[in-house]
Design a protein around this motif. Structure first.
Motif, PDB file in Angstrom:
ATOM      1  N   LYS A  57       0.820  -1.220   0.000  1.00  0.00           N
ATOM      2  CA  LYS A  57       0.000   0.000   0.000  1.00  0.00           C
ATOM      3  C   LYS A  57       0.850   1.263   0.000  1.00  0.00           C
ATOM      4  O   LYS A  57       0.554   2.224  -0.733  1.00  0.00           O
ATOM      5  CB  LYS A  57      -0.918   0.002   1.231  1.00  0.00           C
ATOM      6  CG  LYS A  57      -1.758   1.272   1.381  1.00  0.00           C
ATOM      7  CD  LYS A  57      -2.750   1.400   0.226  1.00  0.00           C
ATOM      8  CE  LYS A  57      -3.674   2.598   0.413  1.00  0.00           C
ATOM      9  NZ  LYS A  57      -2.968   3.881   0.208  1.00  0.00           N
ATOM     10  N   PRO A 371     -13.732  -8.712  -6.005  1.00  0.00           N
ATOM     11  CA  PRO A 371     -12.296  -8.554  -5.711  1.00  0.00           C
ATOM     12  C   PRO A 371     -11.408  -8.891  -6.899  1.00  0.00           C
ATOM     13  O   PRO A 371     -10.411  -8.207  -7.147  1.00  0.00           O
ATOM     14  CB  PRO A 371     -12.064  -9.530  -4.548  1.00  0.00           C
ATOM     15  CG  PRO A 371     -13.390  -9.676  -3.900  1.00  0.00           C
ATOM     16  CD  PRO A 371     -14.385  -9.579  -5.011  1.00  0.00           C
ATOM     17  N   VAL A 374     -11.681  -6.045  -9.310  1.00  0.00           N
ATOM     18  CA  VAL A 374     -10.904  -4.903  -8.827  1.00  0.00           C
ATOM     19  C   VAL A 374      -9.427  -5.084  -9.145  1.00  0.00           C
ATOM     20  O   VAL A 374      -8.752  -4.158  -9.609  1.00  0.00           O
ATOM     21  CB  VAL A 374     -11.112  -4.713  -7.311  1.00  0.00           C
ATOM     22  CG1 VAL A 374     -10.072  -3.756  -6.727  1.00  0.00           C
ATOM     23  CG2 VAL A 374     -12.506  -4.191  -7.032  1.00  0.00           C
ATOM     24  N   LEU A 378      -7.286  -2.604 -11.614  1.00  0.00           N
ATOM     25  CA  LEU A 378      -6.113  -1.864 -11.142  1.00  0.00           C
ATOM     26  C   LEU A 378      -4.870  -2.213 -11.960  1.00  0.00           C
ATOM     27  O   LEU A 378      -4.066  -1.339 -12.282  1.00  0.00           O
ATOM     28  CB  LEU A 378      -5.876  -2.156  -9.661  1.00  0.00           C
ATOM     29  CG  LEU A 378      -6.955  -1.625  -8.704  1.00  0.00           C
ATOM     30  CD1 LEU A 378      -6.670  -2.060  -7.275  1.00  0.00           C
ATOM     31  CD2 LEU A 378      -7.037  -0.096  -8.775  1.00  0.00           C
ATOM     32  N   TYR A 383      -1.536   0.112 -11.927  1.00  0.00           N
ATOM     33  CA  TYR A 383      -1.144  -0.101 -10.535  1.00  0.00           C
ATOM     34  C   TYR A 383      -0.192  -1.293 -10.458  1.00  0.00           C
ATOM     35  O   TYR A 383      -0.235  -2.207 -11.277  1.00  0.00           O
ATOM     36  CB  TYR A 383      -2.364  -0.367  -9.662  1.00  0.00           C
ATOM     37  CG  TYR A 383      -3.184   0.863  -9.343  1.00  0.00           C
ATOM     38  CD1 TYR A 383      -3.135   1.452  -8.088  1.00  0.00           C
ATOM     39  CD2 TYR A 383      -4.002   1.445 -10.310  1.00  0.00           C
ATOM     40  CE1 TYR A 383      -3.890   2.580  -7.796  1.00  0.00           C
ATOM     41  CE2 TYR A 383      -4.754   2.572 -10.031  1.00  0.00           C
ATOM     42  CZ  TYR A 383      -4.699   3.139  -8.775  1.00  0.00           C
ATOM     43  OH  TYR A 383      -5.442   4.256  -8.492  1.00  0.00           O
ATOM     44  N   ALA A 387      -0.027  -3.569  -5.132  1.00  0.00           N
ATOM     45  CA  ALA A 387      -1.124  -2.666  -4.771  1.00  0.00           C
ATOM     46  C   ALA A 387      -2.465  -3.271  -5.176  1.00  0.00           C
ATOM     47  O   ALA A 387      -3.451  -3.173  -4.429  1.00  0.00           O
ATOM     48  CB  ALA A 387      -0.932  -1.308  -5.445  1.00  0.00           C
ATOM     49  N   ALA A 388      -2.515  -3.900  -6.342  1.00  0.00           N
ATOM     50  CA  ALA A 388      -3.760  -4.543  -6.780  1.00  0.00           C
ATOM     51  C   ALA A 388      -4.160  -5.654  -5.821  1.00  0.00           C
ATOM     52  O   ALA A 388      -5.337  -5.797  -5.455  1.00  0.00           O
ATOM     53  CB  ALA A 388      -3.586  -5.098  -8.197  1.00  0.00           C
ATOM     54  N   PHE A 390      -3.339  -5.861  -2.683  1.00  0.00           N
ATOM     55  CA  PHE A 390      -3.746  -5.233  -1.421  1.00  0.00           C
ATOM     56  C   PHE A 390      -5.219  -4.854  -1.446  1.00  0.00           C
ATOM     57  O   PHE A 390      -5.975  -5.164  -0.523  1.00  0.00           O
ATOM     58  CB  PHE A 390      -2.893  -3.989  -1.145  1.00  0.00           C
ATOM     59  CG  PHE A 390      -3.368  -3.172   0.024  1.00  0.00           C
ATOM     60  CD1 PHE A 390      -2.974  -3.489   1.307  1.00  0.00           C
ATOM     61  CD2 PHE A 390      -4.234  -2.092  -0.167  1.00  0.00           C
ATOM     62  CE1 PHE A 390      -3.424  -2.746   2.393  1.00  0.00           C
ATOM     63  CE2 PHE A 390      -4.685  -1.340   0.908  1.00  0.00           C
ATOM     64  CZ  PHE A 390      -4.276  -1.670   2.199  1.00  0.00           C
ATOM     65  N   TRP A 391      -5.648  -4.183  -2.522  1.00  0.00           N
ATOM     66  CA  TRP A 391      -7.041  -3.767  -2.594  1.00  0.00           C
ATOM     67  C   TRP A 391      -7.966  -4.960  -2.822  1.00  0.00           C
ATOM     68  O   TRP A 391      -9.120  -4.952  -2.380  1.00  0.00           O
ATOM     69  CB  TRP A 391      -7.218  -2.716  -3.687  1.00  0.00           C
ATOM     70  CG  TRP A 391      -6.627  -1.393  -3.286  1.00  0.00           C
ATOM     71  CD1 TRP A 391      -5.548  -0.770  -3.831  1.00  0.00           C
ATOM     72  CD2 TRP A 391      -7.082  -0.554  -2.218  1.00  0.00           C
ATOM     73  NE1 TRP A 391      -5.292   0.411  -3.177  1.00  0.00           N
ATOM     74  CE2 TRP A 391      -6.223   0.576  -2.189  1.00  0.00           C
ATOM     75  CE3 TRP A 391      -8.120  -0.628  -1.296  1.00  0.00           C
ATOM     76  CZ2 TRP A 391      -6.379   1.601  -1.264  1.00  0.00           C
ATOM     77  CZ3 TRP A 391      -8.282   0.398  -0.373  1.00  0.00           C
ATOM     78  CH2 TRP A 391      -7.422   1.493  -0.364  1.00  0.00           C
ATOM     79  N   THR A 394      -8.380  -6.297   0.650  1.00  0.00           N
ATOM     80  CA  THR A 394      -9.278  -5.392   1.373  1.00  0.00           C
ATOM     81  C   THR A 394     -10.725  -5.634   0.950  1.00  0.00           C
ATOM     82  O   THR A 394     -11.641  -5.660   1.788  1.00  0.00           O
ATOM     83  CB  THR A 394      -8.887  -3.925   1.100  1.00  0.00           C
ATOM     84  OG1 THR A 394      -7.517  -3.723   1.459  1.00  0.00           O
ATOM     85  CG2 THR A 394      -9.769  -2.978   1.905  1.00  0.00           C
ATOM     86  N   GLY A 395     -10.933  -5.839  -0.362  1.00  0.00           N
ATOM     87  CA  GLY A 395     -12.277  -6.118  -0.857  1.00  0.00           C
ATOM     88  C   GLY A 395     -12.835  -7.423  -0.315  1.00  0.00           C
ATOM     89  O   GLY A 395     -14.024  -7.528  -0.007  1.00  0.00           O
TER      90      GLY A 395
END
Length: 655
Positions: A57, A371, A374, A378, A383, A387-388, A390-391, A394-395
């Motif tokens: 992140k 997810p 997403v 990304l 990205y 980072a992809a 990570f999100w 998170t999703g």
């Protein structure tokens, strides 16, 4: 050792998936630690995952910290969680384990703190550098030996010996040799050895997507990826086998391990395949081939797309786009094989009364696709993979709260972090050792020598060179993971293929596809053996059946070399190559299974094989001849089917 998982779906019929994954990933049996020691190890594993989530992140702290901590803590956990021998205790660590693990921490701290000084005095190795380097080499090889067995560890030792005693090797392999100071210093103090690019790839990409796969599982997505195809295709002819194809393709693309995929989805699909009439060895083979193909399926490709991007310098998104058609060809062939087999055996699907409603399943779990969507979005928009991921993670946590029974609180998040780290050790344990091998290759110039040797053995004939690469990948695949095999051969063999005129990406895809052969090809085929264990079938029979169902692994690499199937040519040529490949694979399935519109006699089967070769051959004239032969064969089948039906009708009328 671990906190109890409460939200992830329970394995069918109570099977112990984790133990099966260890057994059939080529990994040794892991210790079960409890009490303060188990809690301590779990905390270290959880913090390790959090550290790389933080970096994903907010950015990498420094190259030496990023790579050093990944290798060091991975080795630390391997030495504590995996016993040194079969006689070692399985419920506690020994004093030797504790000492070795502590040394791993000391070496890591030394590297991270002193890397700047070591880089400034590159070529001059101090006594502390030498000592720490030797300890690091020994610990990396020992961690690999404990987790994955002797094969890769022995290979690494041979490479170190090669670096030290170069003048004593024969012919083209000979070199001037390097001192112990030089070898240990280069492998330890530079970013070309133990802490080199391979460590960066695994820390930033492979580990993060293995963690993403774990969070998907804990959020309930794994269950949806099985239940939805089950509800959709369960009634079809041979339905459970088709469910295995889709579910294994979805899961395998993310989790990056064919054997792990088999024991995850196979515990559900294999018993159902047996129930509708597939023989045990056939059910195990279908699941093994479907799970192996997951590593070829975009967008994740078992993290293979990211590893390949780093090696080739080609963008991740381009690799994903050009890999889509070959992956579809692979699964189209498997689907046809399953369909033809079901028709040959007269199989049916499962009763509708036993199947869930597809609309209900989709309504209940469609959001689990978000997810993954997403992550793709990304990555397409520039990205970083970390980072992809990570999100995406998170999703997964956010979406787990949609349903009460899958909600991930702090306890479940902690479980996922720990489990993701521990499961990654089967891959991470090899990173330092691969770094040793790659470092020796750089130090000695072995890549050029190996390329020359490959060219000499093949006589400069490309098909022979591809076959030799396949043999090397197959032998390596007997003892190490497909990703590890690819990394080693990407350094050694890709330059030779490129020298023979194969484009960079095509060369790497040839190696990557062939690195998967070891999963299904006897005598050591871990994915097939895992399927055989679940199906209670003969392992070797399952393996040879998997070879028959996995023919594209052996065919498509040649298409990479000889056709513009990777969109690397004029548009008309690309269209012709793709059309020919699809029609050719269709005919290969008919030839292999002896069935198309009906059962084929031996003459028709031979003609189907000839048509397949012509359609796949990179020439316009052979494409036309193969297409004409295919149409004639299909028309003949239609005519004979009509005659048979007419004859059957006449018999009924007479009766």
């Amino acid at each position: 050792m671990f906190l109890t998982q409460t939200s992830s779906p329970a394995p069918p019929e109570g099977k112990d998936i984790e133990k099966m994954v260890e057994k059939y990933e080529g990994a040794s049996a892991r210790r079960t630690l409890s009490g303060p020691v188990g809690l301590f190890v779990a905390i270290v594993a959880g913090l390790f995952a959090l550290f790389y989530l933080y970096q994903s992140k907010f950015g990498i702290i420094s190259p030496e910290a990023n790579r050093g901590i990944y290798v060091g803590i991975t080795v630390f956990l391997c030495l504590l969680l995996y016993p040194a021998s079969k006689k070692s205790p399985r419920n506690r660590i020994t004093i030797l384990d504790a000492v070795l693990a502590l040394l791993a921490v000391v070496v890591t701290v030394y590297f991270v703190i002193n890397y700047g000084q070591m880089a400034n005095r590159i070529g001059f190795v101090t006594t502390p550098d030498l000592i720490m380097g030797l300890i690091a080499i020994v610990l990396c090889i020992e961690a690999t030996r404990r987790v994955t067995g002797n094969v890769l560890a022995v290979i690494a030792v041979i490479f170190v010996i090669y670096a030290l005693f170069g003048p004593y090797f024969p012919g083209i392999l000979s070199h001037k040799g390097f001192t112990l100071h030089r070898v240990a210093g280069f492998l330890f103090s530079s970013l070309y050895g133990i802490f080199g690019g391979v460590a960066a790839i695994f820390a930033n990409f492979v580990f993060m997507f293995m963690l993403f796969g774990t969070f998907l599982e804990f959020s309930g997505a794994g269950k949806f990826f099985i239940d939805f195809p089950y509800s959709l295709l369960g009634r079809a002819r041979g339905g459970p086998a088709k469910v295995a194809i889709i579910a294994s393709g979805l899961m395998g693309s993310i989790n990056g391990s064919a054997a792990a995929n088999v024991v995850t989805t196979g515990t559900f699909t294999i018993p159902l395949m047996k129930r509708v009439g597939y023989k045990p060895h056939m059910a195990g083979a279908i699941e093994a081939v479907a799970s192996t193909g997951g590593m070829l399926m975009p967008p994740i490709m078992g993290a293979g797309a990211f590893v390949m991007s780093e090696f080739t310098g080609i963008s991740y998104w381009h690799i994903v786009l050009v890999s889509f058609v070959p992956a579809v060809l692979y699964y189209m062939y498997l689907y046809l094989m399953v369909e033809y087999q079901a028709r040959n055996l007269g199989l049916s699907g499962l009763p509708k009364s036993e199947l869930p409603d597809p609309r209900h399943e989709l309504k209940q779990g469609w959001y689990y696709l978000l997810p993954v969507a997403v992550v793709i979005y990304l990555l397409v928009n520039g990205y970083s993979p970390g980072a992809a991921a990570f999100w995406g993670i998170t999703g997964c946590v956010a979406l787990s709260w949609v349903r009460k029974d899958t909600r991930m609180g702090l306890k479940e998040i902690g479980n996922a972090l720990v489990k993701g780290t521990v499961q990654s050790l089967t891959v991470g344990a090899t990173v330092g050792t691969i770094g040793i091998i790659v470092g020796v290759v750089y130090l000695t110039g072995l890549a050029l020598k190996f390329s020359s040797l490959l060219l000499a053995l093949s006589g400069g004939i490309l098909p022979v060179a591809i076959l030799l690469v396949g043999v090397a990948a197959y032998v390596l695949g007997m003892g190490i993971t497909a990703t590890t095999s690819y990394v080693i051969l990407a350094v050694l063999a890709a330059p030779a293929l490129q020298e023979l005129g194969v484009e960079v990406l095509a060369a790497h895809l040839i190696i990557y596809w062939m690195s998967l052969i070891g999963n299904i090809n006897p005598p050591v085929c871990l994915a097939a053996f895992a399927g055989a264990a679940i199906a209670q079938a003969d392992p070797m029979k399952t393996g040879w059946t998997a070879v028959r169902f996995g023919q594209p692994l052996y065919i498509i690499p040649f298409l990479f070399a000889y056709t513009p199937i990777l969109f690397n040519g004029p548009t008309p040529e690309v269209i012709r190559a793709i059309a020919g490949a699809f029609l050719g694979i269709y005919m290969v399935a008919g030839f292999t299974q002896g069935y198309q519109l009906r059962k084929l006699n031996w003459v028709e089967r031979i003609l189907a094989g000839i048509s397949a070769v012509m359609l796949c051959w990179p020439d316009f004239n052979t494409d036309v001849m193969g297409f004409v032969l295919m149409i004639m064969l299909l028309l003949w089948q239609m005519v004979t089917i009509r005659r048979q039906r007419a004859g059957a009708s006449d018999i009924k009328i007479q009766q």
